[in-house]
Design a protein around this motif. Structure first.
Motif, mmCIF file in Angstrom:
data_model
loop_
_atom_site.group_PDB
_atom_site.id
_atom_site.type_symbol
_atom_site.label_atom_id
_atom_site.label_comp_id
_atom_site.label_asym_id
_atom_site.label_seq_id
_atom_site.Cartn_x
_atom_site.Cartn_y
_atom_site.Cartn_z
ATOM 1 N N ALA A 189 -70.508 -34.590 -30.486
ATOM 2 C CA ALA A 189 -71.511 -35.500 -31.050
ATOM 3 C C ALA A 189 -72.437 -34.732 -31.994
ATOM 4 N N ARG A 190 -72.817 -33.530 -31.594
ATOM 5 C CA ARG A 190 -73.727 -32.722 -32.427
ATOM 6 C C ARG A 190 -73.081 -32.402 -33.766
ATOM 7 N N ARG A 191 -71.789 -32.111 -33.735
ATOM 8 C CA ARG A 191 -71.089 -31.829 -34.997
ATOM 9 C C ARG A 191 -71.141 -33.043 -35.930
ATOM 10 N N ILE A 192 -71.052 -34.220 -35.347
ATOM 11 C CA ILE A 192 -71.010 -35.431 -36.171
ATOM 12 C C ILE A 192 -72.397 -35.849 -36.663
ATOM 13 N N VAL A 193 -73.399 -35.765 -35.806
ATOM 14 C CA VAL A 193 -74.714 -36.313 -36.197
ATOM 15 C C VAL A 193 -75.689 -35.258 -36.699
ATOM 16 N N GLY A 194 -75.294 -33.994 -36.638
ATOM 17 C CA GLY A 194 -76.172 -32.943 -37.160
ATOM 18 C C GLY A 194 -77.490 -32.888 -36.418
ATOM 19 N N SER A 195 -78.584 -32.981 -37.166
ATOM 20 C CA SER A 195 -79.896 -32.783 -36.531
ATOM 21 C C SER A 195 -80.492 -34.063 -35.951
ATOM 22 N N LYS A 196 -79.732 -35.145 -35.960
ATOM 23 C CA LYS A 196 -80.284 -36.371 -35.364
ATOM 24 C C LYS A 196 -80.526 -36.167 -33.867
ATOM 25 N N ILE A 197 -81.359 -37.033 -33.305
ATOM 26 C CA ILE A 197 -81.676 -36.977 -31.871
ATOM 27 C C ILE A 197 -80.422 -37.317 -31.056
#
Ligand code: 3NM
Length: 209
Positions: free
Chosen positions: A94-102
Motif C-alpha cells: 500500500a505504501r508503494r502505491i500511495v506514497g506519502s498519503k496517510i
C-alpha cells in the motif's frame, strides 16, 4: 499527519431522508475532524460519485479524507489517505502505491498493532471495543483492556472503534483513548452534529482534567 480526535466514518443506515454528504457535513459541524468513506456495497460509479462528493466537502472544511479499502478510488479522488483491514493489501505494498498519503490499519490484537507501527502505519484503529452490528465480519470485542494496552505500548496515534456510544465514551477515554471513532452513534443519529459535540465535550473534559 495532522492530529485528530473525532473520526467519523460513513455508514449505510442514515436517519431516514438524509443524504451522505449532508450527514457528514453535520458531523463536521459538530466537531468530527477526520472523515472516512467506507462502503462495501456500491458499484464503481456510485463509489466514485460518493467519494467525489465527500472529497469536495472535506476540502471545503480542510479536514483529512480517508477512503476505506479502495486504494485506486483513493488515488482517483486524491483522498488524503486510505484505511486497510488486516485482510487487505499488505502495508508495504500500500505504501508503494500511495506514497506519502496517510495509511491507517485496523488492529484487534497487540501483535497487529505493533506490526502496523513497525511497518509505518500513520495511525491504527483499535477495536472493536464493544460488540457492534455495523461491521458483521469483525472479531469478538476486545474490550477496554486492549485500549489500555495500546495506550501503554503504541506510540503512533490510535483511535478506539467499535460500539462506541455517548453512553460508554467516558470509560473508553478513561482507559486511555484520546481519539474516538463511531459510525452508528453519529450517522444513525437524528442529530449528527449534536452527537459529535457531545463526543468532543467528553474528550475535552478529560483533556482539561
Ligand atoms: N471497524 P459502530 S468496528 C468499521 O474493530 C469498524 O476494526 C471496527 O461501527 C474494528 O460505531 C467497526 O457503529 C464498526 O459500532 C464501528
Amino acid at each position: 499527519m495532522k492530529d485528530f480526535r473525532l473520526y467519523a466514518i460513513t455508514g449505510e443506515n442514515f436517519h431516514p431522508g438524509r443524504g451522505l454528504a449532508e450527514v457528514m457535513e453535520q458531523a463536521i459541524l459538530g466537531g468530527a475532524d477526520i472523515i472516512q468513506f467506507r462502503d462495501k456495497h456500491s458499484g464503481k460509479e456510485e463509489l466514485l460519485r460518493k467519494a467525489k462528493a465527500l472529497r469536495e466537502l472535506t476540502r471545503r472544511y480542510d479536514i483529512p479524507f480517508i477512503v476505506n479499502d479502495h486504494v485506486e478510488l483513493a488515488l482517483e479522488v486524491d483522498a488524503d489517505g486510505i484505511h486497510l483491514g488486516q485482510g487487505d493489501l499488505p502495508l508495504a505494498e500500500a505504501r508503494r502505491i500511495v506514497g506519502s498519503k496517510i495509511i491507517g490499519i485496523s488492529t484487534h490484537a497487540i501483535e497487529e498493532a505493533l506490526a502496523a507501527q513497525e511497518q509505518g502505519a500513520d495511525y491504527i484503529g483499535a477495536g472493536p471495543v464493544y460488540a457492534t452490528r455495523t461491521k458483521l465480519d469483525v472479531v469478538a470485542p476486545v474490550g477496554l483492556d486492549y485500549i489500555r494496552e495500546v495506550s501503554r505500548r503504541i506510540s503512533i496515534p490510535f483511535v478506539a472503534i467499535g460500539g462506541i456510544k455517548l453512553g460508554n465514551a467516558d470509560e473508553v477515554i478513561e482507559a486511555g483513548a484520546t481519539r474516538l471513532c463511531a459510525i452508528s452513534e453519529i450517522v444513525g443519529s437524528e442529530d449528527p452534529a449534536g452527537a459529535c459535540r457531545a463526543f468532543i465535550d467528553r474528550l475535552e473534559r478529560k483533556e482539561r482534567a
